[in-house]
Scaffold this motif. Structure first.
Motif, PDB file in Angstrom:
ATOM      1  N   LEU A  45       0.776  -1.252   0.057  1.00  0.00           N
ATOM      2  CA  LEU A  45      -0.005   0.078  -0.192  1.00  0.00           C
ATOM      3  C   LEU A  45       0.897   1.397   0.100  1.00  0.00           C
ATOM      4  O   LEU A  45       0.336   2.404  -0.228  1.00  0.00           O
ATOM      5  CB  LEU A  45      -0.743   0.097   1.273  1.00  0.00           C
ATOM      6  N   GLN A  46       2.013   1.058   0.187  1.00  0.00           N
ATOM      7  CA  GLN A  46       2.926   2.505   0.243  1.00  0.00           C
ATOM      8  C   GLN A  46       3.344   2.860  -1.266  1.00  0.00           C
ATOM      9  O   GLN A  46       3.739   2.039  -2.013  1.00  0.00           O
ATOM     10  CB  GLN A  46       4.201   2.101   0.932  1.00  0.00           C
ATOM     11  N   ILE A  47       2.902   4.140  -1.550  1.00  0.00           N
ATOM     12  CA  ILE A  47       3.064   4.762  -2.745  1.00  0.00           C
ATOM     13  C   ILE A  47       4.644   4.934  -2.993  1.00  0.00           C
ATOM     14  O   ILE A  47       5.247   4.838  -3.996  1.00  0.00           O
ATOM     15  CB  ILE A  47       2.402   6.076  -2.896  1.00  0.00           C
ATOM     16  N   GLU A  48       5.380   5.512  -1.864  1.00  0.00           N
ATOM     17  CA  GLU A  48       6.821   5.901  -2.287  1.00  0.00           C
ATOM     18  C   GLU A  48       7.553   4.598  -2.316  1.00  0.00           C
ATOM     19  O   GLU A  48       7.146   3.561  -1.914  1.00  0.00           O
ATOM     20  CB  GLU A  48       7.463   6.459  -1.090  1.00  0.00           C
ATOM     21  N   TYR A  59       8.417   2.830   5.197  1.00  0.00           N
ATOM     22  CA  TYR A  59       9.289   1.362   5.021  1.00  0.00           C
ATOM     23  C   TYR A  59      10.022   1.222   3.886  1.00  0.00           C
ATOM     24  O   TYR A  59       9.771   1.568   2.835  1.00  0.00           O
ATOM     25  CB  TYR A  59       8.083   0.326   5.187  1.00  0.00           C
ATOM     26  N   HIS A  60      11.131   0.490   4.315  1.00  0.00           N
ATOM     27  CA  HIS A  60      12.254   0.215   3.294  1.00  0.00           C
ATOM     28  C   HIS A  60      12.826  -1.237   3.295  1.00  0.00           C
ATOM     29  O   HIS A  60      13.493  -1.512   2.317  1.00  0.00           O
ATOM     30  CB  HIS A  60      13.372   1.148   3.041  1.00  0.00           C
ATOM     31  N   GLY A  61      12.411  -1.910   4.192  1.00  0.00           N
ATOM     32  CA  GLY A  61      12.899  -3.392   4.504  1.00  0.00           C
ATOM     33  C   GLY A  61      12.014  -4.133   5.271  1.00  0.00           C
ATOM     34  O   GLY A  61      11.354  -3.477   6.192  1.00  0.00           O
ATOM     35  N   GLN A 258       1.828   8.981   1.105  1.00  0.00           N
ATOM     36  CA  GLN A 258       0.852   9.268   0.159  1.00  0.00           C
ATOM     37  C   GLN A 258      -0.219   8.421  -0.355  1.00  0.00           C
ATOM     38  O   GLN A 258       0.042   7.045   0.032  1.00  0.00           O
ATOM     39  CB  GLN A 258       1.449   9.358  -1.402  1.00  0.00           C
ATOM     40  N   VAL A 259      -1.342   8.904  -0.615  1.00  0.00           N
ATOM     41  CA  VAL A 259      -2.536   7.943  -0.840  1.00  0.00           C
ATOM     42  C   VAL A 259      -3.039   8.228  -2.460  1.00  0.00           C
ATOM     43  O   VAL A 259      -2.785   9.313  -2.790  1.00  0.00           O
ATOM     44  CB  VAL A 259      -3.642   8.133  -0.031  1.00  0.00           C
ATOM     45  N   ARG A 260      -3.452   7.250  -2.755  1.00  0.00           N
ATOM     46  CA  ARG A 260      -4.119   7.447  -4.275  1.00  0.00           C
ATOM     47  C   ARG A 260      -5.673   6.749  -4.174  1.00  0.00           C
ATOM     48  O   ARG A 260      -5.812   5.833  -3.506  1.00  0.00           O
ATOM     49  CB  ARG A 260      -3.265   6.812  -5.289  1.00  0.00           C
TER      50      ARG A 260
END
Length: 318
Positions: A45-48, A59-61, A258-260
């Motif tokens: 769900l993370q846009i980035e 989050y990245h790992g 971010q959200v979409r």
């Protein structure tokens, strides 16, 4: 043996026991892999970008996400939505394995096809998963909403979630993401069952068993391999499903970045490709593969174990 096999017709397991074995296998597996599932959903769900070089990325790992969730939300966060997730697993496991047994038996009795063929297991596995998905889709949506929300919580209890979602978004909210779910689940489950059967044949050829001493290990390893293969081949559709399921739930996602909003499956795929690139289709793949290996391996392991247990109990009592 998963599915109907005319060579093992002596295995005395009723349809009810098949459903019970499927339910228990889902319940036991879900309790063990829930933390990975929560991390996977957060990644999806993370846009980035899922990389430490992006300062906006929460989050990245896997390890970093685990530590951050633990610090911010506590240990219980790894079992967010666990009640609907367990209902999902119990119902899904029962319907899927019972449907698969019935379908493979039907193929054997009604056609000239071998019920053990790769193609038969693929089609029957896909159809059984679709039947199970239709039965438990509302619970899957609830599970995703619970796992996706941060603090403060939007939904306090399962009942609160059902009432709030129904009032604010209507009854169809419980079937959000159904189209990509069915599109994704058919090949995913098809590959699970067919690859599991094929890998067992390869395992038996490569490592002939002395009796049945390594049967449980074989089921676990072949199930894990089938889970990794099937998840890799169908992963983007699972990501689309998760993005669509949290539509209308944007206010609870602001703290994560971010959200979409997406109007449908094609719009979701188009936006992800434009904003996140091709790699965006595989966000969360690492925890998903780890989860798939563990969950699929354990599901087949527990299912075969309980079917054999029921068979041996009847055999001992006769």
């Amino acid at each position: 043996m998963v599915g109907y096999d005319p060579r093992t017709g002596c295995r005395n397991v009723s349809k009810l026991e098949v459903a019970v074995a499927g339910s228990v296998s889902g319940l036991a597996t879900r309790a063990l892999i829930s933390p990975l599932d929560v991390i996977k959903i957060r990644f999806q769900l993370q846009i980035e970008r899922l990389h430490r070089s992006d300062p906006r990325a929460k989050y990245h790992g896997i390890l970093q996400a685990g530590r951050q969730i633990l610090q911010e939300e506590g240990l219980a966060a790894f079992w967010k939505g666990h009640i609907p997730a367990q209902l999902l697993s119990i119902g899904y496991g029962a319907v899927q394995f019972l449907s698969f047994e019935l379908l493979t038996e039907l193929v054997h009795r009604a056609s000239v096809y071998d019920a053990r063929d790769f193609s038969v297991h693929f089609v029957c596995g896909g159809l059984s998963a679709c039947a199970a998905t239709l039965a438990v889709q509302p619970v899957d949506v609830l599970r995703t909403r619970f796992a996706a929300q941060g603090e403060p919580r939007v939904y306090k209890t399962l009942r609160d979630a059902v009432v709030t979602m129904y009032k604010t978004e209507g009854p169809l909210v419980f079937y959000k993401g159904l189209n990509p779910t069915l599109i994704a689940i058919f090949p995913y489950a098809g590959f699970q069952f067919s690859c599991y059967s094929s890998l067992k044949h390869v395992y038996e050829w490569a490592m002939p068993a002395d009796g049945k001493t390594n049967g449980n290990l074989k089921n676990l390893l072949c199930g894990s391999g089938a889970g990794v293969i099937s998840k890799t081949l169908t992963y983007p559709l699972d990501l689309f499903k998760k993005r669509l399921q949290v539509g209308g739930f944007e206010q609870a996602r602001v703290a994560f970045g971010q959200v979409r909003s997406y109007s449908g499956l094609l719009d979701c795929a188009k936006q992800i490709l434009q904003e996140e690139g091709f790699q965006g289709f595989f966000k969360g793949l690492s925890p998903s593969l780890l989860k798939a290996a563990l969950s699929t391996g354990l599901v087949f392991f527990w299912y075969e174990l309980f079917c054999n247990l029921f068979h041996n109990m009847k055999k001992a009592g006769s």
